[in-house]
Design a protein around this motif. Sequence first.
Motif, PDB file in Angstrom:
ATOM      1  N   PHE A 131       1.209  -0.878   0.282  1.00 36.37           N
ATOM      2  CA  PHE A 131      -0.363   0.283  -0.231  1.00 36.37           C
ATOM      3  C   PHE A 131       0.883   1.537   0.007  1.00 36.37           C
ATOM      4  CE2 PHE A 131      -2.188   3.212   2.708  1.00 36.37           C
ATOM      5  CZ  PHE A 131      -3.388   3.151   1.788  1.00 36.37           C
ATOM      6  N   PRO A 132       0.986   2.573  -0.933  1.00 34.57           N
ATOM      7  CA  PRO A 132      -0.756   3.140  -1.180  1.00 34.57           C
ATOM      8  C   PRO A 132      -0.852   1.840  -2.554  1.00 34.57           C
ATOM      9  CG  PRO A 132       0.524   4.473  -0.510  1.00 34.57           C
ATOM     10  CD  PRO A 132       1.675   3.521  -0.261  1.00 34.57           C
ATOM     11  N   PRO A 133      -1.817   2.078  -3.313  1.00 34.58           N
ATOM     12  CA  PRO A 133      -1.833   1.236  -4.727  1.00 34.58           C
ATOM     13  C   PRO A 133      -1.494   1.853  -5.832  1.00 34.58           C
ATOM     14  CG  PRO A 133      -4.163   2.744  -3.426  1.00 34.58           C
ATOM     15  CD  PRO A 133      -2.757   2.725  -2.778  1.00 34.58           C
ATOM     16  N   MET A 180      -0.888   2.151   7.005  1.00 30.18           N
ATOM     17  CA  MET A 180      -1.356   3.646   6.465  1.00 30.18           C
ATOM     18  C   MET A 180      -2.013   4.543   8.040  1.00 30.18           C
ATOM     19  SD  MET A 180      -5.005   1.591   5.846  1.00 30.18           S
ATOM     20  CE  MET A 180      -6.563   3.292   5.052  1.00 30.18           C
TER      21      MET A 180
END
Lengths: 380, 141
Positions: free
Chosen positions: B40-42, B96
């Motif tokens: 993550f992030p995408p 995140m």
Amino acid sequence: MKQKTVAVVGAAETTEMGKIPGTSQLMLHADAALNAMRDAGLTAKDIDGIATAGDSPVEIAQYLGITPTWVDGTSVGGCSFMLHVRHAAAAINEGLCNTVLITHAESGRSRVGARKFSRDPASQMGQFEVPYGVTTPPTMFTIPVLRYMKEVGVTEEDLAMVAVIQREWAAKNPRATFHDPISVDDVLNSKMIAWPFRILMCCLVTDGGGALILTSADRAKDFPQKPVYILGTGESCETPLISQMEDFTTSKAFRVSGKKAFAEAGITHKDVDHLMIYDAFAHLPLYGLEDLGFCGRGEAAAFIRERNTAPGGKLPLNTNGGGLSYMHSGMYGMYALQESVRQMRGIAPAQVPGAKISIAHGVGGMFAASGTIVFSNEKP
Amino acid sequence: MAEYPRPLPLPTPETQHFWDGCKAGELRLQRCTDCTHTYFPPRPFCPACSSRKVEVFKASGKATLYSYIINHRPRPDFGDQPHSIAVVTLEEGPRMMTNIIECPQTPEALQLDMPLEVIFEKASEEISLPKFKPAPTPARK
């Protein structure tokens, strides 16, 4: 890369610092540049390389009347100027240009002609951080510290001590914003900004600028000031998102940049007489001392508490008072470089007697990037 | 619904699946089918091995509190009280940024490594933000 053939021959800050509401950001660049050119005995016609960050090097060149053959707009936050020094040294060695001017200026407090601050909601930060309330550095740069405190046993008092000792240095510097002594209690009773950070653990917000002029070491002896040689340099970057920093207790960019600079300079930690670590917040010197290898993991707080970095200590650190007490217009790396140059010239307000090697270590963004410069007043 | 009081994410083609997941009440991560790295992030490739062979999967929504601040600077859009800005470690590994909600915003209540679970806060017709709340204490056996 050959690093041992370039020197700083001009260095100056803006004529005034602090609150300068009567001067635009662009003119602050020019004021610092004109002061540095006077320091080096040069005019714009003698400059053939230009670098700046934040603002465009094109605009600085045009405004000053410079026609460059080398341009660097590397803009990775407050350490950009360390990267400019590194890139300029390589460019001078390669013959891309002879005489480089690096400028920084920011109307950080008065915001006269300053850049607008905005984040694209489609950027990674706009999608994955801004919605949770981060705005300016006090709500971003601060986030890792609780993890660091828990892992290595550092306390709020330890953070406060960083600010207390830097104020001792600032007291010796007539140009520093703050001079009055402060205690750990003063820091811990100051206004809460973002727990666990109090306002006295956060850097100032001021107006100002600075400029450096570099040329080959062979030419440097013909300039009016004592040359300050560049022994080694490093740079790196990690992430624009504080949430994606690999480990909240250590900066990868610091470690990579520092290791590279030490290796290029061919020095050990014992050789370092004077150190600048960009202190946007009170935890930065702790991370810097450990990630540069001056202290083992978790040992920096005790190193500072035991007065090793204080006046009279064995490793004078942030001797201008730092971003916490001297000044911080937005991209402080330039001022760390200026203090290293002053120390190497022997003209700093809080001069370290006999200092021969100085390191200026910068951070960009929120642990996003880093640059490290090793200076000496002895020709390598 | 009333307009959300602050800038919302603007998905890009590479992140749309994540925000579609949040809207559907799923926390979606990506995993490399070559090296199994979860991230993550995408992005449509693996940051560990550069492979483009990646898949989207539904994460457990479980996390622990990695670090945080309690912001005392004025943010009227967050109410008139100090609020947390946190980074959590997801059970699957990635971290995140988020807010810890349904919990007092105090150092005493917000303990590092405390177990958390995701809760989606609807901000607009298109965007729901993944936030985290203390996980229920497991029942004693």
